[in-house]
Design a protein around this motif. Structure first.
Motif, short mmCIF file in Angstrom:
data_model
loop_
_atom_site.label_atom_id
_atom_site.label_comp_id
_atom_site.label_asym_id
_atom_site.label_seq_id
_atom_site.Cartn_x
_atom_site.Cartn_y
_atom_site.Cartn_z
N GLY A 90 34.73 41.32 42.04
CA GLY A 90 35.93 41.28 41.20
C GLY A 90 37.11 41.93 41.87
O GLY A 90 36.99 42.47 42.98
N PRO A 91 38.27 41.82 41.24
CA PRO A 91 38.49 41.22 39.91
C PRO A 91 38.41 39.70 39.94
O PRO A 91 38.67 39.08 40.97
N TRP A 92 38.06 39.14 38.79
CA TRP A 92 38.00 37.69 38.67
C TRP A 92 39.35 37.15 38.22
O TRP A 92 40.12 37.85 37.56
N PRO A 93 39.65 35.90 38.54
CA PRO A 93 40.91 35.29 38.09
C PRO A 93 40.94 35.14 36.57
O PRO A 93 39.89 34.96 35.93
N ARG A 94 42.14 35.19 36.01
CA ARG A 94 42.34 34.91 34.58
C ARG A 94 42.59 33.41 34.44
O ARG A 94 43.40 32.84 35.15
N VAL A 95 41.88 32.79 33.51
CA VAL A 95 41.81 31.33 33.49
C VAL A 95 42.28 30.75 32.15
O VAL A 95 41.82 31.17 31.08
#
Length: 496
Positions: free
Chosen positions: A226-231
């Motif tokens: 992470g961080p993971w993308p905001r989708v």
């Protein structure tokens, strides 16, 4: 206006000043600046020499005058049978690039790669990390960072249909490159790994659990923590090219990656018969948002017009419903009001609505250390700047919902990150209808709908509500008693 080549060189110098010469020159020579193929400054320009280009793509860019080094970058991927120019002309992204100050890269594939000019979202040779078209897109991002001075922390990718499928693949394979994404009428990451399997994904993706969908993302870049993308996920309920079940799978996939449940933190109605569902992360910030456009077929939602929330133009697969670019940009923080937007001071915490009348809404928030002023935004547009930590907005329309957020600015006037948004609904207006918001399964169980052929149908009106499952959600309005109609937009919930 300055010629595009001069603008790019000046911005590269600005980037060197802001970030240091090593950030511009790097360990490798920067790609040569290509001559533009169009005469107009700030128009769509083709760029060559952006890298080794293993996916045989073409790069086009829109770089508005006056955008400083360190601005965000949006990568926009067209759908099958489309071109970079079609997406540039119709999608609405250029309006907000001008308004909010960011650059846009429009990759283009051709019939040499695919007979219908589709991005290869279904082909591991093109859709996985370090390979083919996906690698070419990332090379375009690196070119933009070096040449335009784009902020590598704020790179976003969006796409329609096959471009949406490739968007999901890019987010999975390159979470270290993309801070957020938006999939419109698209497919979950790694739904298909062959062209033969692609049509099966379009009409009904595999029946996997959220964890199994999430594993396809985690497996695309093993070891990433992470961080993971905001989708953001956009889908028409009447899309019979890429079925709405794909939006459910996308929702399951990315909420699982974020480690959050599949029950929305909140829902709200937007223009164009659109229902927005928000899934917050552990800190209370939106991580995944779904936008279900009732009655819309296969295409990208646009809303031609000059309003702050209107954009784009209608054409094949650009459908007049709602401006998806605006709402996606706000979700990403490109308007400098949503979480992640702006630089400098942190976002004001504790924003809340303290009171409403038929024509006003009162707000308060917590003070930010070092702040000299605060700017209040209503529906993405600036409405006031104040030194106080409270504000009353007046002149509003009765019975209307307004979305507010706040930024703090230091003594130099530099705005910081935007607060989480809150919604204030003024009093008055039409009397609330009797409405019920629930999943299709719950509607049937409660006697508001019935099942036929695997779909749920509203009792009385017999409107098709989509697949009978616990994932598809609708608001039904009852009038008269026992007669239900779909009212996903413009219906105030009375009970559920």
């Amino acid at each position: 206006m300055r010629p595009p080549i001069l603008r790019r060189l000046l911005r590269r110098v600005a980037s060197a000043t802001a970030c240091g010469l090593l950030a511009v020159l790097g360990a490798h020579p920067a790609p040569a600046v290509a001559a533009p193929t169009a005469a107009a400054a700030a128009g769509l320009q083709q760029v060559t020499g952006f890298g080794s280009n293993p996916g045989n793509l073409q790069m086009f860019a829109y770089t508005p005058d006056g955008v400083p080094a360190g601005a965000p970058l949006v990568v926009a991927l067209h759908g099958c049978t489309q071109s970079a120019n079609a997406y540039y002309t119709n999608s609405g992204w250029t309006k907000y690039a001008d308004l909010w100050g960011f650059d846009v890269v429009f990759p283009q594939t051709t019939s040499a790669n695919n007979a219908l000019s589709c991005f290869g979202w279904f082909d591991p040779a093109d859709s996985t990390r370090g390979r083919g078209e996906a690698a070419s897109v990332v090379q375009m991002v690196e070119y933009a960072k070096q040449t335009y001075g784009s902020d590598g922390r704020r790179v976003f990718v969006t796409g329609l249909s096959a471009g949406g499928g490739m968007t999901a693949d890019l987010l999975a394979a390159y979470p270290d490159v993309f801070a957020g994404g938006s999939v419109a009428s698209g497919l979950p990451a790694q739904c298909a790994t062959s062209q033969a399997a692609a049509s099966g994904c379009q009409t009904g993706p595999q029946k996997l659990t959220p964890a199994q969908w999430g594993d396809k993302v985690r497996g695309s870049h093993p070891g990433w923590t992470g961080p993971w993308p905001r989708v953001a996920i956009w889908q028409g309920t009447s899309d019979y090219t890429v079925y709405p079940a794909n939006a459910t799978a996308l929702r399951d996939q990315w909420t699982d990656v974020w480690g959050i449940g599949q029950t929305p933190s909140r829902t709200e109605s937007l223009p164009g018969n659109t229902t927005r569902s928000v899934y917050d992360d552990a800190s209370g910030q939106p991580a995944v948002e779904t936008f279900s456009v009732s009655g819309m077929g296969h295409g990208l939602p646009v809303s031609p017009g000059s309003g702050a929330e209107q954009c784009g133009s209608t054409a094949a697969y650009f459908l007049d419903t709602i401006c998806s670019a605006y709402h996606t940009g706000v979700f990403w923080g490109l308007d400098r009001t949503a979480p992640g937007g702006g630089t400098g001071l942190p976002a004001p915490a504790g924003l809340k609505v303290t009171g409403v009348t038929s024509s006003s809404a009162s707000l308060t928030w917590s003070a930010v250390t070092g702040a000299a002023s605060y700017t209040v935004y209503r529906d993405g547009a600036k409405v006031a700047t104040t030194a106080s930590t409270s504000f009353t907005d007046t002149g509003l329309t009765a019975g209307t919902a307004y979305r507010y957020s706040v930024t703090a600015a230091d003594p130099s006037g530099t705005a910081g990150a935007g607060s989480s948004a809150v919604t204030a609904t003024t009093t008055g207006g039409a009397a609330p209808a009797t409405c019920f918001t629930a999943t299709n399964y719950a509607h049937v169980t409660a006697g508001r709908a019935h099942v036929s052929g695997g779909h749920a149908y509203a009792n009385g009106s017999n409107q098709d509500m989509g697949l009978y499952n616990v994932f598809v959600t609708h608001t039904l309005r009852e009038s008269p008693a026992g007669h239900f109609v779909i009212a996903d937009s413009g219906c105030q919930t009375g009970s559920s």
